[in-house]
Design a protein around this motif. Structure first.
Motif, PDB file in Angstrom:
ATOM      1  N   SER A   1       9.048 -21.285  45.902  1.00 32.08           N
ATOM      2  CA  SER A   1      10.228 -21.242  47.353  1.00 32.08           C
ATOM      3  C   SER A   1      11.078 -20.710  47.720  1.00 32.08           C
ATOM      4  N   ALA A   2      10.903 -19.295  46.705  1.00 28.99           N
ATOM      5  CA  ALA A   2      12.101 -19.304  46.375  1.00 28.99           C
ATOM      6  C   ALA A   2      12.266 -17.533  48.281  1.00 28.99           C
TER       7      ALA A   2
ATOM      8  N   ARG B   1      17.314 -19.488  43.592  1.00 25.59           N
ATOM      9  CA  ARG B   1      15.921 -19.549  44.361  1.00 25.59           C
ATOM     10  C   ARG B   1      16.490 -18.990  45.635  1.00 25.59           C
ATOM     11  N   ARG B   2      17.494 -18.374  46.190  1.00 26.77           N
ATOM     12  CA  ARG B   2      17.992 -18.077  47.758  1.00 26.77           C
ATOM     13  C   ARG B   2      18.857 -17.095  47.461  1.00 26.77           C
TER      14      ARG B   2
ATOM     15  N   LEU C   1      12.281 -12.780  41.987  1.00 27.73           N
ATOM     16  CA  LEU C   1      12.284 -14.615  42.149  1.00 27.73           C
ATOM     17  C   LEU C   1      10.486 -14.539  42.199  1.00 27.73           C
TER      18      LEU C   1
ATOM     19  N   GLN D   1       9.358 -16.497  39.046  1.00 25.83           N
ATOM     20  CA  GLN D   1      10.141 -17.604  38.449  1.00 25.83           C
ATOM     21  C   GLN D   1      10.062 -18.896  39.744  1.00 25.83           C
ATOM     22  N   ASN D   2       9.693 -18.640  40.867  1.00 24.63           N
ATOM     23  CA  ASN D   2       9.834 -20.063  42.338  1.00 24.63           C
ATOM     24  C   ASN D   2       8.859 -19.669  43.111  1.00 24.63           C
TER      25      ASN D   2
END
Ligand code: DHB
Ligand code: MG
Length: 226
Positions: A86-87, A60-61, A80, A83-84
């Protein structure tokens, strides 16, 4: 070199059959070339490999050292994005020309909401990130000045946690790493990097040799155990 020509042709075959480089990532490669940046970005196959690791790991980060024109950055950011929501991806670049080209490539790819480009010496940016006490990074892609890999690793270790992944590019250098008497600072940096990683009980590492149109090199895949 005949072999290198073949390696390049095989990459072209793979690009045509399985890689499916997204148009905005292709555009970044072309824009970097047009701007005269050195032709040292990772290959499309390696870019997709990085994206696959981001996706598989659920990172995620992400932190990148050495943006160049943002080619590898965009492969990771695309994974990223998929999939997310907030990445985040923080990428560090010292060279202002590279940073300018990368920024334009990120804007064109509509990735400015995911990617944060920090300019300046990587070590200064790493120290600043440590000072900010943000969440640890799940994945670090190390692809900056080879002579400074051991120094980068030292600071990166304070920005990761158990389960994080560190991937380092250019860790074979046409095989020069086996020359104990090498006078090349880049080779010495990589040799010290391997030694440091091997000696660190918190790290579990492997490295894979690679060939492609740009020659013979390799990358490390390192897990942070604690
Ligand atoms: C160089 C740097 C890279 O990151 C790379 O993949 C290949 C070459 C270089 O500085 O020569
Ligand atoms: Mg590299």
């Amino acid at each position: 070199m005949a072999d290198q020509e073949l390696w390049g042709q095989v990459d072209q075959y793979l690009e045509a059959t399985i890689i499916a480089e997204p148009p905005v990532i292709f555009a970044a490669r072309k824009a970097s070339k047009a701007a005269g940046l050195p032709d040292i970005a990772i290959s499309p196959a390696m870019g997709k490999w990085l994206g696959q690791i981001v996706a598989i790991s659920g990172a995620r980060r992400v932190l990148e050292l050495g943006t160049l024109g943002g080619y590898s950055t965009l492969w990771m950011a695309s994974a990223l994005r998929e999939q997310n929501q907030s990445a985040r991806l923080v990428t560090l670049e010292k060279n202002p020309v590279c940073a300018g080209v990368a920024k334009a490539n990120f804007a064109y790819a509509d990735m400015m909401d995911i990617i944060e480009l920090r300019r300046g010496e990587a070590v200064d940016s790493l120290k600043a990130l440590i000072g900010e006490k943000g969440e640890p990074f799940d994945l670090v892609f190390l692809d900056a000045n080879k002579a400074d890999y051991p120094e980068y690793l030292k600071w990166v270790m304070r920005l990761v946690q158990k389960g994080s992944i560190i991937i380092a590019d250019n860790v074979v250098r046409e095989g020069a790493i086996i020359d104990e008497n090498s006078s090349d600072y880049n080779v010495q940096g990589i040799q010290q990097f391997h030694k440091t990683v091997g000696d660190d009980k918190r790290l579990e590492a492997t490295a894979i040799q690679c060939v492609n149109a740009k020659g013979y090199d390799g990358f490390s895949l390192i897990r942070v155990l604690e």
